[in-house]
Motif scaffolding. Structure first.
Motif, short mmCIF file in Angstrom:
data_model
loop_
_atom_site.label_atom_id
_atom_site.label_comp_id
_atom_site.label_asym_id
_atom_site.label_seq_id
_atom_site.Cartn_x
_atom_site.Cartn_y
_atom_site.Cartn_z
N ASP A 71 -6.84 1.88 -0.75
CA ASP A 71 -6.16 3.07 -1.25
C ASP A 71 -4.74 3.16 -0.71
O ASP A 71 -3.81 3.58 -1.41
CB ASP A 71 -6.95 4.33 -0.86
CG ASP A 71 -8.18 4.55 -1.74
OD1 ASP A 71 -8.18 4.06 -2.89
OD2 ASP A 71 -9.13 5.19 -1.27
N ASP A 72 -4.55 2.77 0.56
CA ASP A 72 -3.22 2.79 1.15
C ASP A 72 -2.31 1.78 0.45
O ASP A 72 -1.15 2.08 0.14
CB ASP A 72 -3.31 2.48 2.64
CG ASP A 72 -1.97 2.60 3.34
OD1 ASP A 72 -1.60 3.72 3.70
OD2 ASP A 72 -1.30 1.57 3.52
N LEU A 73 -2.82 0.59 0.21
CA LEU A 73 -2.05 -0.43 -0.53
C LEU A 73 -1.59 0.10 -1.87
O LEU A 73 -0.42 -0.01 -2.26
CB LEU A 73 -2.90 -1.68 -0.72
CG LEU A 73 -2.32 -2.76 -1.63
CD1 LEU A 73 -1.31 -3.61 -0.87
CD2 LEU A 73 -3.42 -3.65 -2.21
N ARG A 74 -2.51 0.70 -2.61
CA ARG A 74 -2.18 1.20 -3.94
C ARG A 74 -1.18 2.35 -3.86
O ARG A 74 -0.27 2.45 -4.69
CB ARG A 74 -3.45 1.64 -4.65
CG ARG A 74 -4.35 0.48 -5.09
CD ARG A 74 -5.66 0.97 -5.66
NE ARG A 74 -6.49 -0.10 -6.18
CZ ARG A 74 -6.47 -0.56 -7.43
NH1 ARG A 74 -5.63 0.01 -8.30
NH2 ARG A 74 -7.25 -1.53 -7.81
N ALA A 75 -1.34 3.21 -2.87
CA ALA A 75 -0.40 4.34 -2.72
C ALA A 75 1.01 3.84 -2.44
O ALA A 75 1.99 4.40 -2.96
CB ALA A 75 -0.88 5.27 -1.61
N ARG A 76 1.15 2.82 -1.62
CA ARG A 76 2.48 2.27 -1.33
C ARG A 76 3.09 1.61 -2.56
O ARG A 76 4.30 1.71 -2.80
CB ARG A 76 2.39 1.29 -0.16
CG ARG A 76 2.03 1.96 1.14
CD ARG A 76 1.89 0.98 2.31
NE ARG A 76 1.27 1.64 3.44
CZ ARG A 76 1.92 2.38 4.35
NH1 ARG A 76 3.24 2.54 4.24
NH2 ARG A 76 1.27 2.94 5.34
N ALA A 77 2.25 0.94 -3.35
CA ALA A 77 2.75 0.36 -4.60
C ALA A 77 3.24 1.46 -5.54
O ALA A 77 4.32 1.35 -6.14
CB ALA A 77 1.65 -0.46 -5.26
N ARG A 78 2.47 2.53 -5.66
CA ARG A 78 2.87 3.64 -6.54
C ARG A 78 4.16 4.30 -6.04
O ARG A 78 4.99 4.73 -6.84
CB ARG A 78 1.75 4.67 -6.62
CG ARG A 78 0.55 4.22 -7.43
CD ARG A 78 -0.35 5.41 -7.79
NE ARG A 78 -0.88 6.05 -6.60
CZ ARG A 78 -2.02 5.69 -6.00
NH1 ARG A 78 -2.73 4.67 -6.47
NH2 ARG A 78 -2.45 6.35 -4.93
N ALA A 79 4.31 4.39 -4.72
CA ALA A 79 5.51 5.03 -4.16
C ALA A 79 6.76 4.24 -4.54
O ALA A 79 7.79 4.83 -4.89
CB ALA A 79 5.39 5.14 -2.65
N ALA A 100 -7.70 -10.13 -5.74
CA ALA A 100 -7.92 -8.69 -5.70
C ALA A 100 -6.61 -7.93 -5.55
O ALA A 100 -6.41 -6.88 -6.17
CB ALA A 100 -8.86 -8.33 -4.54
N VAL A 101 -5.68 -8.45 -4.74
CA VAL A 101 -4.39 -7.79 -4.57
C VAL A 101 -3.57 -7.90 -5.85
O VAL A 101 -2.90 -6.94 -6.25
CB VAL A 101 -3.64 -8.38 -3.35
CG1 VAL A 101 -2.18 -7.96 -3.36
CG2 VAL A 101 -4.31 -7.94 -2.06
N ALA A 126 -6.02 -14.30 -11.63
CA ALA A 126 -6.37 -12.88 -11.49
C ALA A 126 -6.08 -12.09 -12.76
O ALA A 126 -6.40 -10.90 -12.83
CB ALA A 126 -5.60 -12.27 -10.33
N GLY A 127 -5.47 -12.73 -13.75
CA GLY A 127 -5.19 -12.05 -15.01
C GLY A 127 -3.86 -11.33 -15.08
O GLY A 127 -3.66 -10.49 -15.96
N ILE A 446 -12.78 -9.78 0.08
CA ILE A 446 -11.94 -10.26 -1.02
C ILE A 446 -11.41 -11.67 -0.74
O ILE A 446 -11.01 -12.37 -1.67
CB ILE A 446 -10.78 -9.29 -1.32
CG1 ILE A 446 -9.89 -9.06 -0.11
CG2 ILE A 446 -11.33 -7.95 -1.84
CD1 ILE A 446 -8.66 -8.20 -0.41
N VAL A 447 -11.40 -12.07 0.51
CA VAL A 447 -11.18 -13.48 0.88
C VAL A 447 -12.22 -13.79 1.95
O VAL A 447 -12.22 -13.15 3.01
CB VAL A 447 -9.76 -13.73 1.43
CG1 VAL A 447 -9.61 -15.20 1.82
CG2 VAL A 447 -8.70 -13.34 0.42
N ARG A 448 -13.13 -14.72 1.69
CA ARG A 448 -14.23 -14.93 2.62
C ARG A 448 -13.78 -15.68 3.87
O ARG A 448 -12.76 -16.37 3.89
CB ARG A 448 -15.38 -15.69 1.94
CG ARG A 448 -15.11 -17.14 1.65
CD ARG A 448 -16.42 -17.86 1.30
NE ARG A 448 -16.21 -19.24 0.88
CZ ARG A 448 -16.04 -20.27 1.72
NH1 ARG A 448 -16.02 -20.07 3.03
NH2 ARG A 448 -15.87 -21.50 1.25
N ARG A 449 -14.57 -15.53 4.91
CA ARG A 449 -14.31 -16.26 6.15
C ARG A 449 -14.51 -17.75 5.94
O ARG A 449 -15.47 -18.18 5.28
CB ARG A 449 -15.26 -15.78 7.26
CG ARG A 449 -14.99 -16.45 8.61
CD ARG A 449 -16.01 -16.00 9.65
NE ARG A 449 -16.00 -14.56 9.85
CZ ARG A 449 -15.12 -13.91 10.60
NH1 ARG A 449 -14.16 -14.59 11.21
NH2 ARG A 449 -15.19 -12.59 10.74
#
Length: 461
Positions: A71-79, A100-101, A126-127, A446-449
């Motif tokens: 959610d924080d990642l998306r909020a910064r992108a929107r900002a 995923a990113v 990722a499309g 989203i990225v496995r070990r």
């Protein structure tokens, strides 16, 4: 002085020690600027992200692990998108990229900047719509350029005369009029580390404005009349807090665009001022908000165009670190605690320079906090180090941690979203950690070990 979240007053200590920082509350407090917005402590002092405790993350996914607050990642992108409304925001994938990113930033309406064939492959897998992809790089191979052309990427930023020749021939063979920007170096001194300053003349990127190479590159593209020259691109460096550098760069780039207009009769419709916007790694960092950056950058472009009699070009910027950096932290487990002759306490964690090379490479500063509990112990000055066979394997150079820090404690380092997983290695044959995204109280990998089997799978000897 602000309450210190166990966070780095590097250069502030001198010989006076932690006289101002005496209480356990100081060490347990969180400085919001250093953490994703969804991070807090519960009543027992356990760090939580998106409502999920780090002990639960460790139990399911182990340590070390990169933890992303989606959610924080998306909020910064929107900002950034809102701040630069009417212009284009390209997420700089080199900071951290996975499918995923890519999907998240695409859903938030951003464009994507890639700089290698591998990053392009990830974006396409990722499309990401190809027309929303920009392709950077100072030494793109023929095969990388072919893939970009065949995929239909929206723009390619050309970086050398050799690349112009290669791309022109490939586009001509395909009968494609590929949009391009010319990367220029404007001679701006960015106040950052030598290795991440990219606009001075003596370095590998771009065409020099002052030396005349940039104008020659523009003239060559116009003369060949195969590629679609859209504008000029400038990037002055990374982890920059002083916006005046962007203003100087804008003036010099626009002066070149005016020179192109006067000499060739062509007004280029775009300008890209790059990224490199700084984030807070410690309490000593004071980054600008996206809205403030946008206001200053848009104003200087508008004012300079008015002074030069240029039509205002469409502006694009390329934040990477500023979007993903603060949205992630690294979760470690403490393995050993060693007092060295009363000089310093060394706190060793189960990761290190293989998951965060920036401290060793750039002398980068980070903060840290005990994440699995609260403590009533007084603070001590500690150094957080890794498990690798290098004396320079330092995660956090100087940090106040509670005196009762012990093996088995969880420790979290904020601000690790940018360039940590991207630059991670298998030094000492240590598998790279997973990236665990948390949203709505649920964690997903989203990225496995990596595993030892992954390491051995590449060893064909």
């Amino acid at each position: 002085m602000r309450a210190h979240e166990a966070g780095a007053l590097h250069g502030e200590l001198g010989n006076r020690g932690p006289a101002w920082l005496r209480t356990p509350d100081d060490v347990n407090a969180l400085v919001p600027e250093l953490w994703p917005s969804g991070v807090t402590r519960d009543g027992a002092g356990v760090l939580t992200v998106g409502g999920l405790g780090v002990q639960d993350i460790q139990a399911e996914h182990g340590t070390p692990a990169y933890v992303l607050d989606e959610d924080d990642l998306r909020a910064r992108a929107r900002a950034f998108k809102a701040a630069f409304a009417g212009h284009d925001v390209y997420y700089a994938g080199k900071a951290f990229l996975c499918r995923a990113v890519v999907r998240a930033i695409a859903e938030e309406g951003l464009f994507l900047d890639v700089c290698t064939g591998g990053e392009l492959a990830t974006a396409l897998a990722a499309g990401m719509p190809p027309q929303r992809i920009g392709f950077h790089g100072n030494n793109k191979s023929v095969s990388e350029l072919e893939r970009a052309l065949d995929a239909g990427v929206g723009r390619i930023i050309v970086d050398s005369f050799d690349e112009i020749d290669r791309l022109t021939a490939l586009a001509q063979d395909r009968n494609i009029r590929q949009p391009v920007l010319v990367r220029v170096t404007v001679g701006v001194e960015a106040h950052t580390h030598e290795f991440i300053a990219t606009a001075h003349e003596d370095q590998k990127f771009g065409f020099s404005v002052g030396g005349g190479a940039a104008f020659k590159a523009v003239a060559k593209i116009l003369d060949d009349d195969v590629l679609d020259l859209r504008g000029l691109h400038s990037h002055i460096g990374s982890q920059i807090f002083d916006a005046s550098g962007f203003e100087v760069a804008a003036r010099r780039v626009l002066a070149l665009q005016a020179q192109v207009r006067d000499a060739r009769g062509v007004e280029l419709p775009e300008i890209d001022l790059g990224g490199g916007f700084g984030i807070a790694y410690t309490t000593q960092d004071d980054p600008a908000a996206p809205a403030d950056l946008a206001e200053r950058m848009i104003k200087i472009v508008d004012d300079e165009c008015a002074a030069l009699g240029l039509a205002t070009p469409k502006l694009s910027v390329e934040p990477g670190r500023a979007i993903v950096g603060p949205a992630m932290f690294t979760l470690y487990e403490v393995g050993t605690v060693k007092d060295v002759d009363g000089l310093r306490t060394y706190v060793s964690v189960d990761g290190g320079m293989s998951d965060n090379i920036r401290t060793a490479l750039y002398g980068a500063s980070y903060s840290a906090t005990i994440a699995g509990r609260a403590s009533t112990a007084d603070p001590i000055l500690a150094r957080v180090v890794g498990k690798h066979c290098e004396s320079g394997d330092i995660v956090v150079k100087d940090e106040f941690l509670p005196a009762d820090v012990q093996p088995g404690d969880l420790l979290a380092v904020p601000g690790t979203g940018a360039y940590c997983r991207s630059m991670a290695s298998n030094y000492n044959h240590v598998p790279r950690p997973p990236v665990v995204a948390v949203r709505g109280g649920t964690a997903r990998v989203i990225v496995r070990r990596e595993t030892e089997e992954d390491l051995l799978a590449l060893d064909v000897g």
